[in-house]
Scaffold this motif. Structure first.
Motif, PDB file in Angstrom:
ATOM      1  N   GLN A  73       0.783  -1.192  -0.054  1.00 39.43           N
ATOM      2  CA  GLN A  73      -0.043  -0.127   0.098  1.00 39.43           C
ATOM      3  C   GLN A  73       0.872   1.337   0.002  1.00 39.43           C
ATOM      4  O   GLN A  73       0.497   2.314  -0.492  1.00 39.43           O
ATOM      5  CB  GLN A  73      -0.898   0.205   1.244  1.00 39.43           C
ATOM      6  N   ALA A  74       2.130   1.025   0.514  1.00 34.47           N
ATOM      7  CA  ALA A  74       3.008   2.344   0.627  1.00 34.47           C
ATOM      8  C   ALA A  74       3.650   2.721  -0.603  1.00 34.47           C
ATOM      9  O   ALA A  74       4.478   3.650  -0.840  1.00 34.47           O
ATOM     10  CB  ALA A  74       4.033   2.039   1.723  1.00 34.47           C
ATOM     11  N   THR A  75       3.565   1.852  -1.804  1.00 33.15           N
ATOM     12  CA  THR A  75       4.110   2.217  -3.135  1.00 33.15           C
ATOM     13  C   THR A  75       3.911   3.465  -3.513  1.00 33.15           C
ATOM     14  O   THR A  75       2.852   3.972  -3.350  1.00 33.15           O
ATOM     15  CB  THR A  75       3.607   1.068  -4.171  1.00 33.15           C
ATOM     16  N   GLY A  76       4.999   4.156  -3.835  1.00 35.11           N
ATOM     17  CA  GLY A  76       4.915   5.817  -4.446  1.00 35.11           C
ATOM     18  C   GLY A  76       5.209   6.557  -3.060  1.00 35.11           C
ATOM     19  O   GLY A  76       5.526   7.701  -3.566  1.00 35.11           O
ATOM     20  N   LYS A  77       5.208   6.117  -1.858  1.00 35.93           N
ATOM     21  CA  LYS A  77       5.394   7.177  -0.901  1.00 35.93           C
ATOM     22  C   LYS A  77       6.763   7.112  -0.660  1.00 35.93           C
ATOM     23  O   LYS A  77       7.266   5.974  -0.563  1.00 35.93           O
ATOM     24  CB  LYS A  77       4.540   6.730   0.367  1.00 35.93           C
ATOM     25  N   THR A  78       7.322   8.094  -0.180  1.00 31.49           N
ATOM     26  CA  THR A  78       8.746   8.062   0.291  1.00 31.49           C
ATOM     27  C   THR A  78       9.075   9.155   1.404  1.00 31.49           C
ATOM     28  O   THR A  78       8.036  10.005   1.838  1.00 31.49           O
ATOM     29  CB  THR A  78       9.696   8.884  -0.840  1.00 31.49           C
ATOM     30  N   GLY A  79      10.306   8.980   1.992  1.00 30.96           N
ATOM     31  CA  GLY A  79      10.659   9.809   3.141  1.00 30.96           C
ATOM     32  C   GLY A  79       9.499   9.766   4.326  1.00 30.96           C
ATOM     33  O   GLY A  79       8.951   8.665   4.775  1.00 30.96           O
ATOM     34  N   ASP A  80       9.250  10.900   5.031  1.00 31.25           N
ATOM     35  CA  ASP A  80       8.686  10.975   6.068  1.00 31.25           C
ATOM     36  C   ASP A  80       7.056  10.584   5.697  1.00 31.25           C
ATOM     37  O   ASP A  80       6.621   9.975   6.831  1.00 31.25           O
ATOM     38  CB  ASP A  80       8.287  12.587   6.509  1.00 31.25           C
ATOM     39  N   ARG A  82       6.087   8.252   3.874  1.00 29.94           N
ATOM     40  CA  ARG A  82       6.521   6.702   3.879  1.00 29.94           C
ATOM     41  C   ARG A  82       6.498   6.512   5.365  1.00 29.94           C
ATOM     42  O   ARG A  82       5.527   5.265   5.678  1.00 29.94           O
ATOM     43  CB  ARG A  82       7.483   6.050   2.757  1.00 29.94           C
ATOM     44  N   LYS A  83       7.116   6.864   6.144  1.00 28.70           N
ATOM     45  CA  LYS A  83       7.382   6.470   7.165  1.00 28.70           C
ATOM     46  C   LYS A  83       6.104   6.474   8.344  1.00 28.70           C
ATOM     47  O   LYS A  83       5.862   5.659   8.998  1.00 28.70           O
ATOM     48  CB  LYS A  83       8.723   7.209   8.134  1.00 28.70           C
ATOM     49  N   ALA A  84       5.478   7.800   8.169  1.00 24.58           N
ATOM     50  CA  ALA A  84       4.216   7.987   8.824  1.00 24.58           C
ATOM     51  C   ALA A  84       2.982   6.915   8.480  1.00 24.58           C
ATOM     52  O   ALA A  84       2.583   6.530   9.247  1.00 24.58           O
ATOM     53  CB  ALA A  84       3.754   9.548   8.609  1.00 24.58           C
ATOM     54  N   PHE A  85       3.118   6.862   7.299  1.00 18.59           N
ATOM     55  CA  PHE A  85       2.054   5.719   6.722  1.00 18.59           C
ATOM     56  C   PHE A  85       2.368   4.475   7.201  1.00 18.59           C
ATOM     57  O   PHE A  85       1.459   3.907   7.736  1.00 18.59           O
ATOM     58  CB  PHE A  85       2.095   5.634   5.123  1.00 18.59           C
ATOM     59  N   MET A  86       3.637   3.961   7.416  1.00 16.07           N
ATOM     60  CA  MET A  86       3.836   2.599   7.695  1.00 16.07           C
ATOM     61  C   MET A  86       3.693   2.323   9.185  1.00 16.07           C
ATOM     62  O   MET A  86       3.203   1.438   9.645  1.00 16.07           O
ATOM     63  CB  MET A  86       5.381   2.307   7.316  1.00 16.07           C
ATOM     64  N   LYS A  87       4.020   3.535   9.848  1.00 14.14           N
ATOM     65  CA  LYS A  87       3.794   3.710  11.466  1.00 14.14           C
ATOM     66  C   LYS A  87       2.264   3.235  11.672  1.00 14.14           C
ATOM     67  O   LYS A  87       1.731   2.454  12.471  1.00 14.14           O
ATOM     68  CB  LYS A  87       4.334   4.808  12.155  1.00 14.14           C
ATOM     69  N   GLU A  88       1.449   4.111  11.009  1.00 11.75           N
ATOM     70  CA  GLU A  88      -0.069   3.874  11.049  1.00 11.75           C
ATOM     71  C   GLU A  88      -0.369   2.486  10.698  1.00 11.75           C
ATOM     72  O   GLU A  88      -1.442   1.923  11.408  1.00 11.75           O
ATOM     73  CB  GLU A  88      -0.637   5.046  10.083  1.00 11.75           C
ATOM     74  N   CYS A  89       0.058   2.304   9.441  1.00  9.12           N
ATOM     75  CA  CYS A  89      -0.718   0.845   8.817  1.00  9.12           C
ATOM     76  C   CYS A  89      -0.095  -0.261   9.896  1.00  9.12           C
ATOM     77  O   CYS A  89      -0.826  -1.216  10.086  1.00  9.12           O
ATOM     78  CB  CYS A  89       0.010   0.985   7.496  1.00  9.12           C
ATOM     79  N   LEU A  90       1.061  -0.283  10.255  1.00 10.04           N
ATOM     80  CA  LEU A  90       1.547  -1.686  11.037  1.00 10.04           C
ATOM     81  C   LEU A  90       0.782  -1.536  12.441  1.00 10.04           C
ATOM     82  O   LEU A  90       0.745  -2.603  13.147  1.00 10.04           O
ATOM     83  CB  LEU A  90       3.092  -1.440  11.207  1.00 10.04           C
ATOM     84  N   SER A  91       0.445  -0.333  12.881  1.00  9.08           N
ATOM     85  CA  SER A  91      -0.264  -0.321  14.200  1.00  9.08           C
ATOM     86  C   SER A  91      -1.892  -0.916  14.202  1.00  9.08           C
ATOM     87  O   SER A  91      -2.174  -1.116  15.232  1.00  9.08           O
ATOM     88  CB  SER A  91      -0.219   1.057  14.802  1.00  9.08           C
ATOM     89  N   ASN A  92      -2.295  -1.038  13.042  1.00 12.22           N
ATOM     90  CA  ASN A  92      -3.790  -1.298  12.879  1.00 12.22           C
ATOM     91  C   ASN A  92      -3.378  -2.935  12.955  1.00 12.22           C
ATOM     92  O   ASN A  92      -2.970  -3.525  12.201  1.00 12.22           O
ATOM     93  CB  ASN A  92      -3.930  -1.100  11.491  1.00 12.22           C
ATOM     94  N   LYS A  93      -4.126  -3.404  14.209  1.00  9.27           N
ATOM     95  CA  LYS A  93      -4.123  -4.506  14.373  1.00  9.27           C
ATOM     96  C   LYS A  93      -4.890  -5.645  13.594  1.00  9.27           C
ATOM     97  O   LYS A  93      -4.754  -6.716  13.494  1.00  9.27           O
ATOM     98  CB  LYS A  93      -4.455  -4.898  15.822  1.00  9.27           C
ATOM     99  N   ALA A  94      -5.851  -5.070  12.782  1.00 14.28           N
ATOM    100  CA  ALA A  94      -6.769  -5.861  11.918  1.00 14.28           C
ATOM    101  C   ALA A  94      -5.891  -6.320  10.519  1.00 14.28           C
ATOM    102  O   ALA A  94      -6.335  -7.068   9.820  1.00 14.28           O
ATOM    103  CB  ALA A  94      -8.068  -5.214  11.537  1.00 14.28           C
ATOM    104  N   GLY A  95      -4.776  -5.517  10.274  1.00 13.45           N
ATOM    105  CA  GLY A  95      -3.966  -5.869   8.947  1.00 13.45           C
ATOM    106  C   GLY A  95      -4.275  -5.195   7.963  1.00 13.45           C
ATOM    107  O   GLY A  95      -3.992  -5.764   6.868  1.00 13.45           O
ATOM    108  N   SER A  96      -5.319  -4.120   8.069  1.00 14.78           N
ATOM    109  CA  SER A  96      -5.636  -3.408   6.834  1.00 14.78           C
ATOM    110  C   SER A  96      -6.195  -4.079   5.776  1.00 14.78           C
ATOM    111  O   SER A  96      -5.544  -4.384   4.855  1.00 14.78           O
ATOM    112  CB  SER A  96      -4.751  -2.022   6.635  1.00 14.78           C
TER     113      SER A  96
END
Length: 96
Positions: A73-80, A82-96
């Motif tokens: 899902q983070a394809t195309g995102k870079t830098g901060d 991407r970092k913010a997106f990954m943090k939010e996505c990985l904290s989602n226990k349902a596995g988005s």
């Protein structure tokens, strides 16, 4: 005599306890499926209820599965971003 009756009653609760809990879970599932089947009739309702009641709960995603899904899902995102997106996505226990 009273003590024997009390012991017998407690023993029957220990034996039947798990069965009562399972029955409650099945009743809950039946209630949910009935609500979801609103508006369906005949063979359509019968088929829906059969599928709904036999469905197993969704398996929780493993950390590796969540990482893979978030990376995709983070394809195309870079830098901060991407970092913010990954943090939010990985904290989602349902596995988005």
């Amino acid at each position: 005599m009273k003590n024997t009756m009390i012991v017998a009653a407690l023993a029957s609760l220990l034996v039947c306890g798990p069965a009562l809990a399972a029955e409650t879970a099945q009743q809950s599932k039946m209630k949910t499926c009935n609500a979801d089947a609103a508006g369906k009739t005949g063979d359509e309702r019968k088929a829906f209820m059969k599928e709904c009641l036999s469905a197993k709960p969704a398996k929780a995603a493993t950390p590796q599965e969540r990482m893979k899904a978030c990376n995709a899902q983070a394809t195309g995102k870079t830098g901060d971003e991407r970092k913010a997106f990954m943090k939010e996505c990985l904290s989602n226990k349902a596995g988005s």
